[in-house]
Design an enzyme around this catalytic site. Structure first.
Site, PDB file in Angstrom:
ATOM      1  N   ASP A  86       0.822  -1.209   0.000  1.00  0.00           N
ATOM      2  CA  ASP A  86       0.000   0.000   0.000  1.00  0.00           C
ATOM      3  C   ASP A  86       0.856   1.260   0.000  1.00  0.00           C
ATOM      4  O   ASP A  86       2.024   1.245   0.392  1.00  0.00           O
ATOM      5  CB  ASP A  86      -0.961   0.014   1.178  1.00  0.00           C
ATOM      6  CG  ASP A  86      -0.256  -0.038   2.536  1.00  0.00           C
ATOM      7  OD1 ASP A  86       0.764  -0.742   2.650  1.00  0.00           O
ATOM      8  OD2 ASP A  86      -0.736   0.621   3.485  1.00  0.00           O
TER       9      ASP A  86
ATOM     10  N   GLU B 109       0.284  -1.415   5.776  1.00  0.00           N
ATOM     11  CA  GLU B 109       1.388  -0.922   6.605  1.00  0.00           C
ATOM     12  C   GLU B 109       1.300   0.575   6.841  1.00  0.00           C
ATOM     13  O   GLU B 109       1.627   1.066   7.929  1.00  0.00           O
ATOM     14  CB  GLU B 109       2.729  -1.276   5.946  1.00  0.00           C
ATOM     15  CG  GLU B 109       3.949  -1.046   6.836  1.00  0.00           C
ATOM     16  CD  GLU B 109       4.438   0.399   6.855  1.00  0.00           C
ATOM     17  OE1 GLU B 109       5.120   0.778   7.830  1.00  0.00           O
ATOM     18  OE2 GLU B 109       4.141   1.145   5.893  1.00  0.00           O
TER      19      GLU B 109
END
Length: 386
Positions: free
Chosen positions: A93, A156
């Site tokens: 991400d 994350e």
């Protein structure tokens, strides 16, 4: 066993392929929490890794599928079972909203080395480097010494609220952990990280007319302000603590005593002792006002990973880098990541093995192609020899 210099020479011929792959991964945007885009990206990444991996899985999560890839190792224990594995930790991400790549596409600068675009540095270049590292071993007929697992979480950037369980599970039995986050300035490895936590503090008061019956009310906003002042004093008394009140809200209007208020608070700490002190102050608050009710919710948490200058894994990688003719400095990071967990658990851990660059999360994010190729050779060399 492949020679380190052979791997480095070979990977330096992969520049065009690396750029094409890098561009492809950047073009598939992955803002945290977008399950549909995470699925598209996950299929693309899984297909690339499947060329060398023995198995690729995509365990589901609230924000979409994560990814775990497995490679067998040639070394076994005395009873013939696989040796402890090497765990590679990464994330897919980015912090950028969908549509950013249309405005700021992947671009190679005139110097032929610097690439720009959302996520090139943090951390899609690292995913390209892993693919290249495993391809290097395959092309040279080499295999990892130990079994290898790659965990790529998709959350994350928001604290790995779900991905952390995956990292923890695959950290069990690991011989070493290599974090693929971007390096420190100058390409330095990270051998320590401050811990971070996000906590939401809620206050419930009693509403009343602010002019006629103020004494009948209990201001949740006043209580929250006093609680934050207390917390600030606690943090200021600890040398390795940092506190940021990120959001605050409450009440309804100026002539009503506020019956509700809340704040989201970010905490950073370098030691477990400071973490305990901050968490105790925040998660076990004592009301200032008799009728105020307090509750605290831990939204995300990463333990402190204390820096050890004698980190043996960093020493091994530094020696391997020197054999490749590369400098590999070390340092500690003020930011947190998924390796906080493995480092805090005492598993030999390093982070920052992604390509050199700068500008993470910003408009000028950029990274180095030559560094990406060198990191791929370094990772391949480590996996082949350790």
């Amino acid at each position: 066993m492949a020679e380190p210099t052979e791997l480095l020479s070979l990977v330096r011929t992969f520049g065009d392929a690396a750029l094409e792959r890098w561009s492809r991964l950047v073009s598939l945007e992955t803002p945290s929490g977008d399950a549909d885009r995470a699925a598209v990206f996950g299929r693309e990444l899984a297909a690339g890794l499947a060329a060398t991996a023995d198995r690729v899985e995509q365990p589901p999560g609230p924000g979409g599928d994560h990814l775990v890839a497995y490679w067998n190792g040639r070394e076994t224990t005395d009873d013939g079972s696989p040796a402890g594995h090497t765990l590679l930790v990464a994330h897919s991400d980015t912090v950028f909203p969908a549509g950013t790549v249309a405005r700021r596409p992947f671009t190679l600068a005139e110097d032929g080395d610097t690439v720009t675009g959302p996520g090139v540095f943090d951390m899609k270049g690292s995913l390209v480097a892993v693919e290249l590292a495993m391809d290097l071993l395959s092309r040279t007929g080499a295999t990892p010494r130990r079994p290898v697992r790659l965990v790529v979480v998709n959350d994350e950037e928001i604290g790995s609220p779900d991905g952390s369980r995956l990292v923890a599970r695959h950290a069990e039995g690991a011989h070493a952990v290599l974090g693929l986050e971007p390096p420190l300035p100058g390409g330095a490895l990270k051998i320590g990280r401050r811990g971070v936590a996000r906590v939401r503090l809620r206050v419930r008061g009693v509403s009343a007319h602010a002019g006629l019956d103020a004494a009948l009310g209990v201001s949740a906003i006043d209580e929250l302000v006093d609680q934050l002042a207390r917390l600030r004093a606690t943090a200021d008394a600890l040398p390795d603590a940092a506190l940021n009140v990120g959001t605050i809200s409450g009440g309804t209007r100026a002539n009503v005593v506020a019956d509700h208020a809340e704040a989201e608070i970010g905490l950073r700490y370098a030691t477990a002792e400071t973490e305990r002190a901050l968490m105790s102050a925040l998660l076990e608050p004592t009301p200032v006002r008799e009728r105020a009710a307090l509750s605290a919710e831990k939204l995300s948490h990463r333990p402190a990973w204390a820096m050890d200058p004698a980190n043996p894994l960093a020493a091994e990688l530094t020696t391997l880098a020197a054999a490749l003719g590369l400098a590999l400095p070390i340092g500690s990071s003020g930011g947190a990541g998924d390796t906080n967990l493995t480092g805090a658990l005492g598993i030999p851990t390093v982070d920052g093995l992604g390509p050199a660059g700068a500008g993470a999360h910003g408009e000028d994010e950029h990274a180095s192609l030559s560094s990406l190729l060198e990191r791929a050779a370094l990772v391949a060399t480590y996996l082949n020899t350790h």
